[in-house]
Design a protein around this motif. Structure first.
Motif, PDB file in Angstrom:
ATOM      1  N   HIS A  82       0.859  -1.083   0.049  1.00 46.99           N
ATOM      2  CA  HIS A  82       0.126  -0.261   0.123  1.00 46.99           C
ATOM      3  C   HIS A  82       1.011   1.023   0.080  1.00 46.99           C
ATOM      4  O   HIS A  82       0.315   1.900   0.895  1.00 46.99           O
ATOM      5  CB  HIS A  82      -0.920  -0.382   1.095  1.00 46.99           C
ATOM      6  CG  HIS A  82      -1.614  -1.293   1.152  1.00 46.99           C
ATOM      7  ND1 HIS A  82      -2.874  -1.545   0.142  1.00 46.99           N
ATOM      8  CD2 HIS A  82      -1.902  -1.897   2.478  1.00 46.99           C
ATOM      9  CE1 HIS A  82      -3.061  -2.705   0.617  1.00 46.99           C
ATOM     10  NE2 HIS A  82      -2.578  -3.311   2.200  1.00 46.99           N
ATOM     11  N   GLU A  83       1.991   1.733  -0.991  1.00 45.73           N
ATOM     12  CA  GLU A  83       3.264   2.300  -0.619  1.00 45.73           C
ATOM     13  C   GLU A  83       1.691   2.837  -2.441  1.00 45.73           C
ATOM     14  O   GLU A  83       1.457   2.643  -3.094  1.00 45.73           O
ATOM     15  CB  GLU A  83       4.020   1.545  -0.632  1.00 45.73           C
ATOM     16  CG  GLU A  83       4.173   1.860   0.268  1.00 45.73           C
ATOM     17  CD  GLU A  83       6.329   0.458   0.162  1.00 45.73           C
ATOM     18  OE1 GLU A  83       6.446   0.482   1.262  1.00 45.73           O
ATOM     19  OE2 GLU A  83       6.938   0.489  -0.826  1.00 45.73           O
ATOM     20  N   ASN A  84       2.555   4.790  -2.567  1.00 48.26           N
ATOM     21  CA  ASN A  84       2.696   5.516  -3.767  1.00 48.26           C
ATOM     22  C   ASN A  84       3.400   5.092  -4.314  1.00 48.26           C
ATOM     23  O   ASN A  84       4.685   5.083  -3.950  1.00 48.26           O
ATOM     24  CB  ASN A  84       2.428   6.220  -3.144  1.00 48.26           C
ATOM     25  CG  ASN A  84       0.775   6.222  -2.158  1.00 48.26           C
ATOM     26  OD1 ASN A  84      -0.154   5.853  -2.324  1.00 48.26           O
ATOM     27  ND2 ASN A  84       0.576   7.226  -1.060  1.00 48.26           N
ATOM     28  N   LEU A  85       3.526   5.591  -5.634  1.00 57.94           N
ATOM     29  CA  LEU A  85       4.460   6.153  -6.768  1.00 57.94           C
ATOM     30  C   LEU A  85       4.015   7.560  -6.988  1.00 57.94           C
ATOM     31  O   LEU A  85       3.482   7.685  -7.663  1.00 57.94           O
ATOM     32  CB  LEU A  85       4.985   5.307  -7.420  1.00 57.94           C
ATOM     33  CG  LEU A  85       5.269   5.342  -9.108  1.00 57.94           C
ATOM     34  CD1 LEU A  85       6.770   5.800  -8.636  1.00 57.94           C
ATOM     35  CD2 LEU A  85       5.386   4.724  -9.769  1.00 57.94           C
ATOM     36  N   LEU A  86       5.348   8.089  -7.204  1.00 57.90           N
ATOM     37  CA  LEU A  86       5.310  10.395  -8.203  1.00 57.90           C
ATOM     38  C   LEU A  86       6.362   9.717  -8.867  1.00 57.90           C
ATOM     39  O   LEU A  86       7.601  10.021  -8.765  1.00 57.90           O
ATOM     40  CB  LEU A  86       5.063  11.103  -6.701  1.00 57.90           C
ATOM     41  CG  LEU A  86       4.943  10.577  -5.289  1.00 57.90           C
ATOM     42  CD1 LEU A  86       5.576  11.989  -4.014  1.00 57.90           C
ATOM     43  CD2 LEU A  86       3.664  10.486  -5.550  1.00 57.90           C
ATOM     44  N   VAL A  87       5.542  10.460 -10.089  1.00 58.77           N
ATOM     45  CA  VAL A  87       5.661  10.677 -11.077  1.00 58.77           C
ATOM     46  C   VAL A  87       6.469  11.938 -11.825  1.00 58.77           C
ATOM     47  O   VAL A  87       4.814  12.537 -11.877  1.00 58.77           O
ATOM     48  CB  VAL A  87       5.766   9.508 -11.701  1.00 58.77           C
ATOM     49  CG1 VAL A  87       6.636   9.762 -13.598  1.00 58.77           C
ATOM     50  CG2 VAL A  87       5.434   7.811 -12.253  1.00 58.77           C
ATOM     51  N   ASP A 204       0.982  14.300   4.185  1.00 57.15           N
ATOM     52  CA  ASP A 204       1.280  13.500   4.614  1.00 57.15           C
ATOM     53  C   ASP A 204       1.149  11.641   4.582  1.00 57.15           C
ATOM     54  O   ASP A 204       1.035  11.428   4.342  1.00 57.15           O
ATOM     55  CB  ASP A 204       0.787  13.941   6.304  1.00 57.15           C
ATOM     56  CG  ASP A 204       0.908  13.272   6.982  1.00 57.15           C
ATOM     57  OD1 ASP A 204       1.860  13.028   7.468  1.00 57.15           O
ATOM     58  OD2 ASP A 204      -0.347  12.556   7.782  1.00 57.15           O
ATOM     59  N   ARG A 205      -0.489  11.632   3.906  1.00 59.35           N
ATOM     60  CA  ARG A 205      -1.544  10.619   3.426  1.00 59.35           C
ATOM     61  C   ARG A 205      -0.485  10.399   2.268  1.00 59.35           C
ATOM     62  O   ARG A 205      -1.134   9.049   1.495  1.00 59.35           O
ATOM     63  CB  ARG A 205      -2.780  10.568   3.114  1.00 59.35           C
ATOM     64  CG  ARG A 205      -3.306  10.560   4.832  1.00 59.35           C
ATOM     65  CD  ARG A 205      -4.712  11.677   4.540  1.00 59.35           C
ATOM     66  NE  ARG A 205      -5.571  11.638   5.337  1.00 59.35           N
ATOM     67  CZ  ARG A 205      -5.019  12.494   6.740  1.00 59.35           C
ATOM     68  NH1 ARG A 205      -3.944  13.430   6.670  1.00 59.35           N
ATOM     69  NH2 ARG A 205      -5.700  12.218   7.913  1.00 59.35           N
ATOM     70  N   LEU A 206      -0.196  11.303   1.610  1.00 61.28           N
ATOM     71  CA  LEU A 206       1.206  10.858   0.382  1.00 61.28           C
ATOM     72  C   LEU A 206       1.967  10.747  -0.319  1.00 61.28           C
ATOM     73  O   LEU A 206       1.701   9.479  -0.911  1.00 61.28           O
ATOM     74  CB  LEU A 206       0.096  11.939  -1.138  1.00 61.28           C
ATOM     75  CG  LEU A 206       0.086  11.444  -2.225  1.00 61.28           C
ATOM     76  CD1 LEU A 206      -0.744  10.988  -2.978  1.00 61.28           C
ATOM     77  CD2 LEU A 206      -0.046  12.685  -3.152  1.00 61.28           C
ATOM     78  N   VAL A 207       2.503  11.768   0.310  1.00 66.95           N
ATOM     79  CA  VAL A 207       3.961  11.452   0.005  1.00 66.95           C
ATOM     80  C   VAL A 207       5.498  10.820   1.060  1.00 66.95           C
ATOM     81  O   VAL A 207       5.722  10.249   0.121  1.00 66.95           O
ATOM     82  CB  VAL A 207       4.541  13.128   0.563  1.00 66.95           C
ATOM     83  CG1 VAL A 207       5.737  13.173   0.186  1.00 66.95           C
ATOM     84  CG2 VAL A 207       3.991  14.051  -0.465  1.00 66.95           C
ATOM     85  N   HIS A 208       5.138  10.769   2.136  1.00 69.39           N
ATOM     86  CA  HIS A 208       5.679  10.308   3.505  1.00 69.39           C
ATOM     87  C   HIS A 208       5.778   8.577   3.191  1.00 69.39           C
ATOM     88  O   HIS A 208       6.805   7.811   3.105  1.00 69.39           O
ATOM     89  CB  HIS A 208       4.978  10.618   4.561  1.00 69.39           C
ATOM     90  CG  HIS A 208       5.531  11.698   4.981  1.00 69.39           C
ATOM     91  ND1 HIS A 208       6.030  12.672   4.939  1.00 69.39           N
ATOM     92  CD2 HIS A 208       4.260  12.555   5.387  1.00 69.39           C
ATOM     93  CE1 HIS A 208       6.448  13.567   5.012  1.00 69.39           C
ATOM     94  NE2 HIS A 208       5.307  13.565   6.054  1.00 69.39           N
ATOM     95  N   ASN A 209       4.995   7.457   2.100  1.00 66.57           N
ATOM     96  CA  ASN A 209       5.572   6.041   2.071  1.00 66.57           C
ATOM     97  C   ASN A 209       5.749   6.217   0.090  1.00 66.57           C
ATOM     98  O   ASN A 209       5.424   4.693  -0.202  1.00 66.57           O
ATOM     99  CB  ASN A 209       4.230   5.136   2.747  1.00 66.57           C
ATOM    100  CG  ASN A 209       2.938   5.652   2.303  1.00 66.57           C
ATOM    101  OD1 ASN A 209       2.568   6.625   0.928  1.00 66.57           O
ATOM    102  ND2 ASN A 209       2.084   4.795   2.448  1.00 66.57           N
TER     103      ASN A 209
END
Length: 243
Positions: A82-87, A204-209
């Motif tokens: 349940h981790e995110n990815l920022l492109v 906080d909910r998007l970037v830290h993980n």
């Protein structure tokens, strides 16, 4: 299985196989057909903007994509965690294409995927709020194992858009993964959200993980245009020099 059985009846070579082997072929055919139908359904629901596959990603062109990092993203365990990815990166570098390729791979791995361009998503949420579909749309956004939010940060968010984004990310935090693509560097996202308090909650909910892909280099569209121009010039030269 019925179709596979008819094919076996028309094939004299298969008649010589033992009963167990013929049954095994029927079961394999049924399993393959079901997998194909499930994938077709998942891709239809995902509504990916581009038909992209991770196998077709160009890793030779220098864009700042680390091969080892990309291989781990393709593997998909980050989605299970349940981790995110920022492109991020300038326009034309293939951010949307990469996101759709990873979304396609997630569909192939039997994961549920949804793709949305952020401006259109906010429009859909505003309409849904007016006709009573808002809660149902939020539920579908929260349920997808992978949500792709494309073209984030094109304009400063309104108060309603900030609330919508916070609701989406709150529902997904710790339960599902999100890919966000943006032309803006991550450190400027706070200002793009507009309200400092809500921005803190969203980031906080998007970037830290989140894993990050910072694309650099020349626009792929410009590179493609140069290649086409070069090919056209070569074709013109070859024609002009024909006897």
């Amino acid at each position: 299985m019925a179709k596979a059985f008819e094919e076996q009846r028309r094939s004299p070579d298969l008649e010589a196989l033992p009963f167990e082997d013929r049954i095994g072929l029927l079961v394999d055919r049924e399993a393959a057909e079901r997998d194909t139908r499930r994938l077709t359904t998942r891709l239809k629901i995902a509504a990916l903007r581009q038909t992209a596959c991770v196998e077709d990603v160009d890793l030779r062109t220098p864009r700042g994509i680390d091969r080892a990092v990309f291989a781990k993203l393709v593997e998909g365990r980050w989605i299970d965690r349940h981790e995110n990815l920022l492109v991020t990166g300038a326009t034309g570098l293939g951010k949307s294409w990469l996101a759709c390729a990873l979304g396609h791979k997630a569909c192939r791995d039997n994961r549920s995927v949804l793709y949305h361009r952020v401006p259109r998503l906010f429009e859909a949420l505003a309409l849904a709020r007016g006709d009573g579909r808002y809660a149902r749309l939020l539920k579908s956004l929260g349920r997808a194992q992978l949500l792709i939010l494309d073209d984030w940060g094109l304009s400063v968010l309104t108060a309603a858009e900030r609330r919508d984004l916070l609701e989406i990310l709150e529902d997904r935090h710790g339960r599902a993964s999100t890919i966000v693509t943006s032309q803006l560097p991550v450190d400027t996202w706070h200002g793009a959200i507009g309200d400092p308090t809500v921005a803190d909650a969203i980031l906080d909910r998007l970037v830290h993980n989140a894993h990050r892909l910072q694309l650099t280099g020349e626009s792929m569209r410009k590179r493609s245009a140069k290649t086409i121009t070069l090919d056209d010039n070569q074709n013109t030269d070859s024609i002009s020099h024909r006897p």
